[in-house]
Design an enzyme around this catalytic site. Structure first.
Site, PDB file in Angstrom:
ATOM      1  N   TYR A   1      -1.694  -1.405 -12.525  1.00  0.00           N
ATOM      2  CA  TYR A   1      -3.150  -1.421 -12.668  1.00  0.00           C
ATOM      3  C   TYR A   1      -3.611  -0.672 -13.913  1.00  0.00           C
ATOM      4  CZ  TYR A   1      -2.282  -2.834  -7.927  1.00  0.00           C
ATOM      5  OH  TYR A   1      -1.780  -3.475  -6.831  1.00  0.00           O
TER       6      TYR A   1
ATOM      7  N   CYS B   1     -17.675   4.542 -26.074  1.00  0.00           N
ATOM      8  CA  CYS B   1     -19.020   5.085 -25.956  1.00  0.00           C
ATOM      9  C   CYS B   1     -19.507   4.994 -24.516  1.00  0.00           C
ATOM     10  CB  CYS B   1     -19.955   4.395 -26.934  1.00  0.00           C
ATOM     11  SG  CYS B   1     -19.497   4.793 -28.615  1.00  0.00           S
TER      12      CYS B   1
ATOM     13  N   GLY C   1       0.803  -1.208   0.000  1.00  0.00           N
ATOM     14  CA  GLY C   1       0.000   0.000   0.000  1.00  0.00           C
ATOM     15  C   GLY C   1       0.837   1.259   0.000  1.00  0.00           C
TER      16      GLY C   1
ATOM     17  N   GLU D   1       4.617  -6.945   0.170  1.00  0.00           N
ATOM     18  CA  GLU D   1       4.169  -7.347  -1.153  1.00  0.00           C
ATOM     19  C   GLU D   1       3.713  -6.153  -1.977  1.00  0.00           C
ATOM     20  OE1 GLU D   1       1.476 -10.293   0.446  1.00  0.00           O
ATOM     21  OE2 GLU D   1      -0.092  -8.777   0.578  1.00  0.00           O
ATOM     22  N   PRO D   2       4.681  -5.338  -2.394  1.00  0.00           N
ATOM     23  CA  PRO D   2       4.337  -4.152  -3.161  1.00  0.00           C
ATOM     24  C   PRO D   2       3.982  -4.471  -4.612  1.00  0.00           C
ATOM     25  CG  PRO D   2       6.710  -4.363  -2.981  1.00  0.00           C
ATOM     26  CD  PRO D   2       6.135  -5.478  -2.175  1.00  0.00           C
ATOM     27  N   GLY D   3       2.976  -3.760  -5.094  1.00  0.00           N
ATOM     28  CA  GLY D   3       2.648  -3.827  -6.522  1.00  0.00           C
ATOM     29  C   GLY D   3       2.982  -2.487  -7.135  1.00  0.00           C
TER      30      GLY D   3
ATOM     31  N   TYR E   1     -11.053   5.058 -10.124  1.00  0.00           N
ATOM     32  CA  TYR E   1     -10.597   5.529  -8.806  1.00  0.00           C
ATOM     33  C   TYR E   1     -10.470   7.039  -8.729  1.00  0.00           C
ATOM     34  CZ  TYR E   1      -8.480   0.804  -8.655  1.00  0.00           C
ATOM     35  OH  TYR E   1      -8.223  -0.528  -8.685  1.00  0.00           O
TER      36      TYR E   1
ATOM     37  N   ARG F   1      -8.075   3.655 -14.582  1.00  0.00           N
ATOM     38  CA  ARG F   1      -7.876   4.208 -13.238  1.00  0.00           C
ATOM     39  C   ARG F   1      -8.486   5.603 -13.038  1.00  0.00           C
ATOM     40  NH1 ARG F   1      -3.565   5.190 -11.033  1.00  0.00           N
ATOM     41  NH2 ARG F   1      -3.948   4.253  -9.010  1.00  0.00           N
TER      42      ARG F   1
HETATM   43  C1  LIG Z   1      -3.147  -5.556  -4.466  1.00  0.00           C
HETATM   44  C2  LIG Z   1      -2.459  -6.153  -3.344  1.00  0.00           C
HETATM   45  C3  LIG Z   1      -1.167  -5.739  -3.007  1.00  0.00           C
HETATM   46  C4  LIG Z   1      -0.441  -4.628  -3.708  1.00  0.00           C
HETATM   47  O1  LIG Z   1      -0.941  -3.364  -3.379  1.00  0.00           O
HETATM   48  P1  LIG Z   1      -0.196  -2.051  -3.935  1.00  0.00           P
HETATM   49  O2  LIG Z   1      -0.981  -0.924  -3.413  1.00  0.00           O
HETATM   50  O3  LIG Z   1      -0.224  -2.132  -5.425  1.00  0.00           O
HETATM   51  O4  LIG Z   1       1.195  -2.088  -3.456  1.00  0.00           O
HETATM   52  C5  LIG Z   1      -0.549  -6.382  -1.963  1.00  0.00           C
HETATM   53  N1  LIG Z   1      -1.154  -7.380  -1.290  1.00  0.00           N
HETATM   54  C6  LIG Z   1      -2.387  -7.811  -1.598  1.00  0.00           C
HETATM   55  C7  LIG Z   1      -2.984  -8.929  -0.838  1.00  0.00           C
HETATM   56  C8  LIG Z   1      -3.084  -7.213  -2.629  1.00  0.00           C
HETATM   57  O5  LIG Z   1      -4.323  -7.633  -2.912  1.00  0.00           O
END
Ligand SMILES: *Cc1c(COP(=O)(O)O)cnc(C)c1O
Length: 403
Positions: free
Chosen positions: A356, A328, A218, A259-261, A302, A298
């Site tokens: 995303y 459309c 997050g 667990e960064p995305g 969001y 996005r």
């Molecule tokens: C989506 C998600 C993440 C990544 O969140 P980010 O805001 O992109 O870093 C990490 N853990 C879990 C379980 C998720 O669903």
């Protein structure tokens, strides 16, 4: 950083709309996060739903990362990309026991997020260690759509249900190897992680045989010039101290997982589009582009801000535009946005288009999804072809009962 001239050349070569990812930015982010912690046993698992191209997965694996997955398909992608079973953690929500059984067969780590499944799983697989997703009920995240830790959230098992978790563990003899939390996205303040970690530490004392604590993700990254981002070094300092103290109390050095995305891939991505039409109305000037919510949802989903620059006219006189797509639906990317003069045919660049963006793309309006390019060591590689009419028709079954 990819030179802007290279981006323009890529449009010539591969056409638009086009996603381009800069490997160097991903590496920088990975290293920065890893180096932010003085605590040594830190493991990063890339939350791959942010960007799932298999080459991105392989690149991040080479950096030393594990993988956080949310569907059995992502688990399979991860295995295909060469991640070891123990380096993949499967964190689904609201899935059936059958999908968890598939994960057992595939041999990956499993993170369970509700009591019903925990009980069923424990009865069936008492010897398969699992992680439990705790909801610490911390209000955090950029807006309500990306908060996951609050009281109304569907995610995780409430911290208030800890006694029930313990009863299930005792009754089934299930081994709990980790505790997990993920409280939302776009969390600016490191203290949110610290407060949530305190809740997790307290819960962890109830489990005697843990190997890791997973603090989810997050982290906020900046989407604007001069915009705010999580102070990762400050976070690293605060969490390292707290974690070391916890480990002393616990009597064992656990692995600290994240667990960064978004943090890893957001800034690596650029989305390149062409301006089809400039349309003056009584209220605004629209810049209509050859893309829409089918490619980058996005802003509409969001209300996310994506910085837009004009690649082909960077020194044009800035004017105000409402940038819209060709779908459309009302697919507005930006309202009253100041951009160097936009002309028909100009190439615009959406920044922060790594996380995303492509992974949420669809074929709505029967449009093709874009191509993707990965820029590594100064070379551009096509990593996904633009779709064609064949893709649109691929799984459709044309019946022969019509005239
Ligand atoms: C989506 C998600 C993440 C990544 O969140 P980010 O805001 O992109 O870093 C990490 N853990 C879990 C379980 C998720 O669903």
């Amino acid at each position: 950083m990819i030179p802007e001239s290279t981006l323009l050349a890529l449009v010539d070569r591969f056409d638009c709309p086009l996603y381009v990812y800069d490997s160097e930015k991903i590496r920088q982010q990975y290293d920065r996060l890893q180096n932010a912690f003085s605590y040594t046993s830190v493991k990063i698992n890339y939350a791959c739903k942010a960007l799932t191209n298999i080459n991105i997965l392989k690149f991040i694996r080479d950096l030393g990362s594990g993988l956080d997955t949310v569907s059995i398909q992502e688990v399979k992608l991860g295995l295909r990309a060469g991640y070891k079973q123990k380096d993949i953690i499967y964190t689904p929500n609201c899935v059936s026991l059958e999908e968890l059984e598939l994960a057992v067969e595939l041999g990956v780590r499993i993170n369970i997020d509700n009591l019903s499944i925990l009980e069923q799983f424990g009865q069936k697989y008492p010897d398969y260690p699992v992680c439990v997703r705790i909801n610490p009920h911390i209000m955090a995240g950029g807006n309500s759509k990306i908060m996951t830790g609050h009281i109304d959230s569907k995610f995780g098992i409430s911290i208030h249900q800890l006694p029930h978790i313990l009863r299930i563990v005792k009754a089934t003899n299930l081994k709990i190897e980790g505790l997990h939390m993920h409280t939302g996205s776009d969390i600016l303040d490191p203290m949110v992680f610290v407060r949530a970690s305190e809740i997790l530490f307290k819960a962890a004392m109830e489990f005697k045989d843990l190997d890791y604590l997973d603090f989810g993700s997050g982290f906020k990254v900046s989407y604007k010039e001069g915009g705010e981002a999580t102070d990762i070094e400050d976070l690293g300092d605060k969490i390292s101290v707290a974690f070391e103290n916890f480990c002393k109390e616990y009597g064992k050095d656990l692995t600290l997982m994240f667990e960064p995305g978004k943090y890893l891939v957001s800034e690596s991505g650029s989305f390149l589009v062409k301006v089809n039409v400039i349309k003056q109305t009584t209220s605004t000037v629209f810049a209509g582009i050859d893309s829409g919510l089918n490619h980058l949802i996005r802003p509409m989903f969001y209300e996310a801000y994506h910085h837009i620059s004009n690649l082909s006219n960077p020194s044009g006189k800035p004017r105000f535009y409402t940038v819209v797509g060709y779908i459309c639906e009302t697919d507005t990317f930006a309202v009253n946005r100041k951009i160097p003069e936009v002309r028909e045919g100009d190439i615009l660049r959406f920044h922060n288009a790594g996380a995303y963006c492509f992974s949420m793309a669809s074929n709505y309006n029967s449009r093709y999804r874009p191509a993707e390019v990965f820029y590594i060591n100064g070379e551009s590689h096509l990593i996904r072809e633009r779709e064609t009419m064949e893709d649109i028709l691929a799984r459709q079954i044309e019946l022969d009962i019509f005239n």
